[in-house]
Design a protein around this motif. Structure first.
Motif, PDB file in Angstrom:
ATOM      1  N   ALA A   1       0.834  -1.210   0.000  1.00  0.00           N
ATOM      2  CA  ALA A   1       0.000   0.000   0.000  1.00  0.00           C
ATOM      3  C   ALA A   1       0.869   1.261   0.000  1.00  0.00           C
ATOM      4  O   ALA A   1       0.552   2.231  -0.688  1.00  0.00           O
ATOM      5  CB  ALA A   1      -0.935  -0.006   1.202  1.00  0.00           C
ATOM      6  N   GLY A   2       1.960   1.246   0.740  1.00  0.00           N
ATOM      7  CA  GLY A   2       2.843   2.416   0.773  1.00  0.00           C
ATOM      8  C   GLY A   2       3.516   2.666  -0.565  1.00  0.00           C
ATOM      9  O   GLY A   2       3.573   3.809  -1.044  1.00  0.00           O
ATOM     10  N   VAL A   3       4.016   1.621  -1.187  1.00  0.00           N
ATOM     11  CA  VAL A   3       4.663   1.770  -2.491  1.00  0.00           C
ATOM     12  C   VAL A   3       3.633   2.202  -3.536  1.00  0.00           C
ATOM     13  O   VAL A   3       3.894   3.081  -4.361  1.00  0.00           O
ATOM     14  CB  VAL A   3       5.354   0.449  -2.900  1.00  0.00           C
ATOM     15  N   ALA A   4       2.440   1.618  -3.496  1.00  0.00           N
ATOM     16  CA  ALA A   4       1.387   1.999  -4.446  1.00  0.00           C
ATOM     17  C   ALA A   4       0.960   3.455  -4.241  1.00  0.00           C
ATOM     18  O   ALA A   4       0.730   4.179  -5.209  1.00  0.00           O
ATOM     19  CB  ALA A   4       0.191   1.065  -4.304  1.00  0.00           C
ATOM     20  N   ALA A   5       0.853   3.883  -2.991  1.00  0.00           N
ATOM     21  CA  ALA A   5       0.484   5.272  -2.723  1.00  0.00           C
ATOM     22  C   ALA A   5       1.555   6.223  -3.254  1.00  0.00           C
ATOM     23  O   ALA A   5       1.240   7.285  -3.804  1.00  0.00           O
ATOM     24  CB  ALA A   5       0.272   5.490  -1.226  1.00  0.00           C
ATOM     25  N   PHE A   6       2.809   5.857  -3.110  1.00  0.00           N
ATOM     26  CA  PHE A   6       3.903   6.674  -3.661  1.00  0.00           C
ATOM     27  C   PHE A   6       3.757   6.815  -5.176  1.00  0.00           C
ATOM     28  O   PHE A   6       3.851   7.918  -5.720  1.00  0.00           O
ATOM     29  CB  PHE A   6       5.255   6.055  -3.303  1.00  0.00           C
ATOM     30  N   TRP A   7       3.511   5.694  -5.869  1.00  0.00           N
ATOM     31  CA  TRP A   7       3.329   5.750  -7.322  1.00  0.00           C
ATOM     32  C   TRP A   7       2.071   6.542  -7.678  1.00  0.00           C
ATOM     33  O   TRP A   7       2.040   7.243  -8.693  1.00  0.00           O
ATOM     34  CB  TRP A   7       3.284   4.344  -7.922  1.00  0.00           C
ATOM     35  N   GLY A   8       1.044   6.431  -6.858  1.00  0.00           N
ATOM     36  CA  GLY A   8      -0.158   7.219  -7.083  1.00  0.00           C
ATOM     37  C   GLY A   8       0.121   8.711  -6.973  1.00  0.00           C
ATOM     38  O   GLY A   8      -0.416   9.513  -7.751  1.00  0.00           O
ATOM     39  N   LEU A   9       0.954   9.088  -6.013  1.00  0.00           N
ATOM     40  CA  LEU A   9       1.338  10.502  -5.893  1.00  0.00           C
ATOM     41  C   LEU A   9       2.103  10.977  -7.128  1.00  0.00           C
ATOM     42  O   LEU A   9       1.876  12.084  -7.616  1.00  0.00           O
ATOM     43  CB  LEU A   9       2.186  10.718  -4.643  1.00  0.00           C
ATOM     44  N   LEU A  10       2.993  10.124  -7.633  1.00  0.00           N
ATOM     45  CA  LEU A  10       3.728  10.504  -8.836  1.00  0.00           C
ATOM     46  C   LEU A  10       2.794  10.672 -10.034  1.00  0.00           C
ATOM     47  O   LEU A  10       2.942  11.618 -10.815  1.00  0.00           O
ATOM     48  CB  LEU A  10       4.812   9.468  -9.149  1.00  0.00           C
ATOM     49  N   VAL A  11       1.837   9.770 -10.163  1.00  0.00           N
ATOM     50  CA  VAL A  11       0.852   9.896 -11.243  1.00  0.00           C
ATOM     51  C   VAL A  11       0.042  11.175 -11.054  1.00  0.00           C
ATOM     52  O   VAL A  11      -0.229  11.906 -12.018  1.00  0.00           O
ATOM     53  CB  VAL A  11      -0.066   8.653 -11.300  1.00  0.00           C
ATOM     54  N   GLY A  12      -0.351  11.448  -9.823  1.00  0.00           N
ATOM     55  CA  GLY A  12      -1.104  12.665  -9.536  1.00  0.00           C
ATOM     56  C   GLY A  12      -0.327  13.922  -9.883  1.00  0.00           C
ATOM     57  O   GLY A  12      -0.871  14.869 -10.450  1.00  0.00           O
ATOM     58  N   ILE A  13       0.969  13.929  -9.562  1.00  0.00           N
ATOM     59  CA  ILE A  13       1.802  15.088  -9.892  1.00  0.00           C
ATOM     60  C   ILE A  13       1.905  15.246 -11.404  1.00  0.00           C
ATOM     61  O   ILE A  13       1.751  16.346 -11.944  1.00  0.00           O
ATOM     62  CB  ILE A  13       3.204  14.950  -9.255  1.00  0.00           C
ATOM     63  N   ALA A  14       2.139  14.129 -12.095  1.00  0.00           N
ATOM     64  CA  ALA A  14       2.282  14.188 -13.552  1.00  0.00           C
ATOM     65  C   ALA A  14       0.997  14.666 -14.221  1.00  0.00           C
ATOM     66  O   ALA A  14       1.042  15.342 -15.247  1.00  0.00           O
ATOM     67  CB  ALA A  14       2.681  12.819 -14.093  1.00  0.00           C
TER      68      ALA A  14
END
Length: 172
Positions: free
Chosen positions: A30-43
């Motif tokens: 969940a932590g790694v997925a949330a990190f990738w979700g933040l990157l997608v959100g920023i992009a």
């Protein structure tokens, strides 16, 4: 280690029941997925916020939603994948059942095992986890890669999956 010890390995050789992945794997996934979700959100947010002709408060509100929403969705998906992944070792070999939308059951017979790898990245090591990679006969694409095992369980599975003929190769 006692049965109530959360760090105790859950490996039970030839268990009749399906075993869940380690609880720590849920947090890591969940932590790694949330990190990738933040990157997608920023992009996704930066170009939209720059292109919009609205006030700063609206841009901040949009940015907050666009950052948080993908992180929450990705983390929820990872938790669901963890909850829907189970394994067991039986007479036939290692079985892994996983999938959220498309359900998949994988059987790796002991007779098809070519070699086994254990991978432990820095995050996995911190949480006492390991990834078991079971390479089978065929091309390099023929491998089962399953993360989320407690380190002791992964080592025990690796040792249990070794074909009988390979157990004493170094004793010449």
């Amino acid at each position: 280690m006692t049965a109530l010890d959360p760090a105790a390995p859950i490996f039970q050789p030839f268990a009749a029941d399906w075993q869940p992945l380690a609880p720590a794997a849920r947090r890591v996934g969940a932590g790694v997925a949330a990190f990738w979700g933040l990157l997608v959100g920023i992009a996704a947010t930066v170009p939209v916020a720059v292109a919009l002709d609205v006030g700063l408060a609206a841009k901040l509100g949009l940015g907050l939603v666009a950052l948080v929403l993908p992180a929450v969705v990705f983390a929820t998906w990872a938790r669901t994948r963890w909850r829907r992944t189970h394994w067991r070792l039986d007479d036939g070999g290692l079985r892994v059942r996983r999938g959220v939308i498309w359900h998949k059951e994988i059987l790796v017979p002991r007779s098809r095992v070519q070699h086994l790898d254990l991978e432990r990245g820095p995050i996995e090591r911190h949480f006492g986890l390991a990834t078991l990679v079971v390479h089978t006969a065929g091309t390099r694409m023929h491998a089962l890669r399953q993360s989320g095992f407690l380190d002791d369980d992964a080592v025990a599975l690796r040792d249990a999956l070794l074909p009988e003929t390979d157990r004493h190769d170094d004793s010449l």
